[in-house]
Design a protein around this motif. Sequence first.
Motif: not given
Lengths: 286, 301
Positions: A129-138, B43-44, B259-264, B270-278
Motif C-alpha cells: 500500500x505504501x508504494x501502490x499509488x506512484x507505481x500506477x503512474x510509473x 512521500x513526494x 481500504x481507506x487509502x485505496x478508496x481515496x 485524491x492522490x495527494x491525500x491518499x499518499x499521505x494515508x499510504x
Amino acid sequence: MANAMTIRPRRPMGFWIAKGAQYGILILFAVFVLMPFMWVVFTALKSNLEIAQEPLGLPPNWRFENLAQAWNQGKFSRYFVNSVIVTVPIVMLVVSLSCLAGYALARLRMPGRMLIFYFFLVGLMVPFTAIMIPLFYILRDIGVLGTYWAMILPQTAISLPFGIFFMRAFFSGLPYDLTDAAKIDGCNDFGVFRRVMLPLAGPAIAALIVFNFMGSWNAFLLPLIYLQSDKLRPVMTGMMFFTTRWGPDYSMSMAGTLIVMAPIMAVYLVFQRQFIQGLTAGAVRG
Amino acid sequence: MFESIRQFFADRKLRDYATAYAFVIPALAMYVIFVVYPFFYTIYLSLTKWDGAKPVKEFVGLLNYQQLVADSRLWSALSHNFIWIVLGTVAPVAIGLFLGVLLWRGVRGMVFFRTVYFLPVVLAPVAVGIIWKWMYNPQFGPINSTLRAVGLDVLAKGWLGDPYLALPAIILAGVWGYFGFCFVVIMAGLQNIDMEQIDAALVDGANGAQRLWYVIIPGLRHVLTMITTFTLILGVNVFDIIWITTRGGPGRATHVIATYTYNTAFRESYVGYGSALAIVMGLVSLVVSFIFISIRERGGD
C-alpha cells in the motif's frame, strides 16, 4: 475381537472420556472448516429456486451444467490463462533473481555486502500500500499499463526481499568445504553456484516456488489497480467481477467460486507436504 | 582505457568483486526501480494536491498531514485495524495452540486433521471473502437458514449489514481462513520441545495447565513471536477480504487503513491525500515490525 480386547491392558474410564473429548473437539473444528466448503458445492449445484426452497440440504438434482454455464459466461478460461501468463514469469524471475542475489550475499566477498543485505531487508517492512499509488503512474509512464508487465514487474519486485532473505539464509547454512573443493578443481564463482550450490538448494527452491506461486496467483489488490482491462484480468479479480455482476444469482456466483477454488484445492491435496512447507517456510525457519 | 579494463580484470580480487556484484545487480535494479523509488515518490506525492490527471502537482507542504490528524475517518479505520489485529491474532493463535496440544502426542487420523485445518490457508483471501459473504447472506445464507431451521429466527440477521456485527463477522471469516496456518507452525514448534522437561514436570506433580504455562508456552516462545509478527503484519495490511465482503461498509463500519487509502487515491482521485494515508500505513507497519524485531532480539538466546 474378544481376544484382542483382553490382551490390551484395561484403561480406566477417565481415559476413554478424555479420548472422546479430544476427538470431539478435533472433529468439531474439522466440521467448522468443512461446512462452508460443503455449502459452496451444494449451492453451486442447485437452481436459484431450489436454493430458496431448500437452502441447506443436498441439491435435489445435481446440476453440474451450472459449472459449464458459469465457466462460459464468466470467461473463466481467459481469466485462468491470464493468471498463468502473469504467474509463471513472476515465479521464474523471483526464484532466479533471489537465488543469485541470496547466494552472493551469503557466500561471495564484496565491499558493502551487509549494507546491500540490510537495504533489501528494509523492503520486508514496506507494505504494498505504501508504494501502490506512484507505481500506477510509473507503470503508466514507462508504457506497460495495459500489458501483463504491469503486474509482472511490481509483483516480482515486492517479492524479492523475502526471496533474497530466504535464499541467503539457506546458502549461509551450507558447508564451506564444498565450495573450496570445487574451486580447487577449477570452478569459477558462477560455476560453483551453478554446479555445486544450486543442485543442493532443491528443497529451498521448491518452498520458494510454492510461496511465490500462491502469492501471485492469489494477489488481488495489485491486479485490481494495474490490470483493470477485462482482457488482462487474472482469476482473482475476474472472480470478484463475476460474483458482483451475478450478485443475486447465488447459484451462478457459487459455481464461479467453485471453479476458481477447485484446481488449487486439488493441487493442495496432491502436493500437501510441499504446500505446507512452502507456505509456512517463512515462519518455521525463523 | 582498454589497458585499465584489462588490468581491472587481471586483478583477481577485483574480478571476484565484479562477479559478486553481477549476481546482485539484477535483483537490486528491480528492487530500486519498483519498490524504493516509488516509496520516495509516495512521500513526494503526499506533499502535493493532485487528482492524478492534471499535468501539475500542486505542492502544499504538510497540509495533507495536518488534515490527517483531524480526520475522524482515519482514526476509525485505524481502530478497526487495531480490533482486527487483537482478535485476528489472539483467536487463531489460541485455537492453533489448543489443537496443537491436543494432537501433539499423535492420534489416529492426525494427517486427516492437519490436511483439513490447513485447507482454507491455500485459498485466496478473495475466495474466503466470497464464501463467507454467502454464509452471511441475510436471505438464504447457511447461517441464517440454520438459525431459522432450529427455530431461532430472532437471531437471524443481516450480519454484514449491521454496523456492530460486520467487523467481527469478517474477522471470523479471517480466522477460519488462517487458524490452520497457526496450527501447523505451532505443531512444528511442539516437535522441538524437550519431552524430558514434560516428564520432569509430571514427576513434580504439575497439572495440565501448569505444564502448558510453564513448559510448553516458553518452549514455543520463538514460534509464537514469529506467528504474532505475521498476524500483526496481516492485520495492518488487511484489504482483500474486506473489499470483497463489505467495501468498508455499512457506512464506514469496516473501513481499515488499506481500504481507506485505496478508496481515496483510486476511486475518489485524491492522490495527494491518499499518499499521505499510504505513508501513515507505512509508518504503522514499520513501527510494528520494529517493535517485534526488538522483542525477538531481546528474547532470543
